[in-house]
Scaffold this active site. Sequence first.
Site, PDB file in Angstrom:
ATOM      1  N   ARG A 281       0.570  10.328   0.930  1.00 51.58           N
ATOM      2  CA  ARG A 281       0.965  11.335   1.930  1.00 51.58           C
ATOM      3  C   ARG A 281       2.152  12.172   1.479  1.00 51.58           C
ATOM      4  O   ARG A 281       2.458  13.187   2.092  1.00 51.58           O
ATOM      5  CB  ARG A 281       1.325  10.645   3.258  1.00 51.58           C
TER       6      ARG A 281
ATOM      7  N   LYS B 291     -11.315  -1.522   6.535  1.00 51.17           N
ATOM      8  CA  LYS B 291     -10.102  -1.287   7.334  1.00 51.17           C
ATOM      9  C   LYS B 291     -10.538  -0.714   8.678  1.00 51.17           C
ATOM     10  O   LYS B 291     -11.193   0.326   8.723  1.00 51.17           O
ATOM     11  CB  LYS B 291      -9.191  -0.290   6.605  1.00 51.17           C
TER      12      LYS B 291
ATOM     13  N   GLU C  18       0.855  -1.194   0.000  1.00 54.39           N
ATOM     14  CA  GLU C  18       0.000   0.000   0.000  1.00 54.39           C
ATOM     15  C   GLU C  18       0.889   1.241   0.000  1.00 54.39           C
ATOM     16  O   GLU C  18       1.578   1.524   0.974  1.00 54.39           O
ATOM     17  CB  GLU C  18      -0.906   0.001   1.238  1.00 54.39           C
TER      18      GLU C  18
END
Length: 207
Positions: A46, A129, A42
């Site tokens: 950011r 999640k 993943e």
Amino acid sequence: MTMTLLDIMRSASVIPVIAIDDPDHAVPLAQALVAGGIRVLEVTLRTAHGLGAIRAMAQVPGAIVGVGTLTQADEFAAARDAGAVFGVSPGLTPALIEAARKSGLPLLPGVMTPSEVMAAREAGFRQLKLFPAVPAGGVGMLNAIGGPLPDVTFCPTGGISIETAPQFLACKNVACVGGSWLTPKDAILAGDWARITELAKAASSLR
């Protein structure tokens, strides 16, 4: 053959949460993780290099690359076009639901409360999640929510370590966990890919 989101989750004991600060690190990092048995990666948005890293890592043999920290609708198509085969978001909004449907990118949305789990489920999401997992109640929360909502499968992420990961993986409704401990910043900066492969080997043997 196209993998479903559940297939992807079940093929990973741990999904590393990766933030790329230097684009030159993307390929060797992916190669080091895959060499250690961790194939599902993943890559978060950011940093400014997120999409470029996805594009580069998607070319690494064996890597199954997803995009993390999806917070805006326009990021879905861009990540898909860069080579991401699944997406992860910290939460779920109507705009993200619509973007996921339009882009065709399978989405693993973040939830924290029973109401959020139920709302996501109503929107058609069965793989979620739990985020942030430890502040949300951790293993106790997952076991409690498994009773009334047994058809939901989780990837808990946030505050999990290699020491606590086995407790989460033992939950009936957990397919995998997310963790940032596989990609320590000091190892990446030093180009210590062998150390990252060893961390990946330890993580992939948690099952």
